[in-house]
Design an enzyme around this catalytic site. Structure first.
Site: not given
Ligand code: ARG
Length: 457
Positions: A23, A156, A277, A283, A290, A317, A322
């Site tokens: 990550s 409307h 444009s 234009k 937009e 967790y 992630q």
């Molecule tokens: N990169 C992980 C996340 O963003 C950090 C936590 C990792 N924890 C684990 N048990 N692999 O969630």
């Protein structure tokens, strides 16, 4: 870069697995928060006697050096690392040896990442809050300049009743004030420290969780360690609040786009905030408005991503989580980018008051006031409504307006009419008699401006 979890594995991680699992590409932006959290954790470990005070000091000192080195560019974050937590701990250990390895005592990346995102997002909330305040103040300013600029109010998208441009603008200020309130509320629940939750079941070390929370400016510590590591409500709440901001900006954008068209020409955007444009020389396009309208889709998508990621995952967790960061960071970045372009666009636009006034003169937007005039003469509203409807039909037939229809025509429909009706239906009077709080009269708009300005102070 080595993983933190090598011990029980016999083989190296496959490159594909690392690329997929890592990550660092999106969590490296949390390096400052990761270090900030680690400094607080190490300080507490020393104070609580869990690690030696001297080693705690060294860790804290070294972490701030690492921070400075990353910030100055002399240390590059290794994009091969699994995540920012791994990288910082690895760097610390490379610099301090054995002592560096003590930092992660009584901590897991699970409570660490939960902490880092909270630190990061509460900071982003502050930045977005400032940007919204700026926009509200720009709106109030424009509204003040236009509290007597008569324009048609619509329902409307049909001309309905006379209002002023100032009144119309202040509707957006009201929405944005609610947005500020929502951000504040999100921050309140976000500002709770999860450190000490460990991987999921807390820890046997005698941590001083309150000390860490205090060092990091949190209002409280999380109540349950399972929830501490697996709560992402605050990301979802923030994405929801940001989505509403985008709803408001996209509605405002839509009106800007209409108002710039030759069909309306109520406003003209500054050249610096318009584009041309490549083929049509005449234009001048409202691209910024937009794009803001279009980018609302991204933020709603981010909200949907977060809801879907979190839905149905068992405690505590799971790696699914992630996926929170790219979504919420995208939402935050998009809103900031939109506000950066949108606010000066509003600030520099030119209001074409005559065109608003001309549009207000058509469409019989004073018909309600004409009926109210008959009510003031004693006619029940329903009868007054009907008589005025007949007058409008006559006007349409003859190509006239209520202002130009001769009094004889009025009297033929209802003998309660006399010449004062022309005063009663003057647009200025229609607007300024609407003294009701929140209404379009100049005085009422002034109060709305005062209220919004004091709200952002
Ligand atoms: N990169 C992980 C996340 O963003 C950090 C936590 C990792 N924890 C684990 N048990 N692999 O969630």
């Amino acid at each position: 870069m080595a993983q933190l979890w090598k011990g029980r594995f016999k083989k190296e991680l496959a490159k594909e697995t690392n690329d997929f699992n890592s990550s660092i590409k999106f969590d490296s932006r949390m390096y400052a928060q990761d270090i900030q959290g680690s400094i607080a954790h190490a300080t507490m470990l020393g104070a609580a006697g869990i690690i030696d005070q001297n080693e705690s000091n060294k860790i804290v000192q070294c972490l701030s050096e690492i921070y400075n080195d990353i910030k100055s560019g002399s240390l590059n974050i290794d994009m091969e690392a699994e995540d920012i937590h791994t990288f910082i701990e690895g760097e610390l250990t490379a610099r301090l040896g054995q002592t560096g390895k003590r930092l992660h005592t009584a901590r897991s990346r699970n409570d660490q990442v939960a902490l880092d995102i909270r630190l990061m997002l509460r900071n982003e909330i502050d930045k977005i809050t400032e940007k919204i305040k700026e926009l509200i103040s720009v709106i109030c300013n424009k509204a003040g300049e236009n509290k007597e600029t008569i324009m048609p109010g619509y329902t409307h998208l049909q001309r309905a009743q006379p209002i002023t441009f100032g009144h119309h603008l202040m509707a957006y200020a009201a929405m944005l004030c609610r947005d500020l309130d929502r951000l504040k509320d999100v921050k309140k629940r976000m500002n709770v420290c999860p450190l000490g939750s460990g991987a999921l079941a807390g820890t046997t070390y005698p941590l001083d969780r309150n000390m860490v929370a205090e060092l990091l400016g949190f209002d409280d510590i999380s109540a349950n360690s399972l929830d501490g590591v697996s709560d992402r409500d605050f990301c979802i709440e923030l994405a929801a609040a940001l989505s509403l901001i985008m709803v408001h900006l996209s509605r405002f954008s839509e009106e800007i786009i209409m108002w710039c068209s030759w069909e309306f020409k109520f406003i003209e955007l500054d050249d610096a905030f318009s584009t041309g444009s490549s083929i049509m020389p005449q234009k001048k396009n409202p691209d910024i408005a937009e794009l803001v309208r279009g980018k609302s889709g991204r933020v709603f998508g981010d909200l949907t991503t977060l809801l879907t990621v979190m839905k149905g995952i068992a405690l505590a967790y799971n790696k699914d989580m992630q996926e929170d960061k790219e979504a919420i960071f995208d939402a935050v970045d998009t809103v900031k980018m939109c506000l950066n372009a949108f606010t000066p666009m509003i600030d520099t636009m030119t209001v074409i008051k005559e065109n608003m006034r001309n549009a207000a003169a058509k469409g019989f937007i004073n018909a309600t006031d004409c009926a109210d005039y008959l009510v003031s003469k004693g006619l029940p509203f329903r009868d007054a409504y009907k008589a005025t409807g007949e007058l409008v039909a006559i006007c349409i037939d003859k190509g006239l307006t209520l202002e130009t229809l001769p009094i004889e025509e009025y009297k033929a429909v209802c003998d309660l009419f006399d010449k004062e009706v022309y005063t009663a239906i003057s647009l200025e009077k229609c607007v300024n008699d609407r003294l009701v709080a929140g209404g379009p009269s100049a005085g009422s708009v002034e109060k709305q401006i005062e209220k919004a300005m004091s709200f952002i102070k």
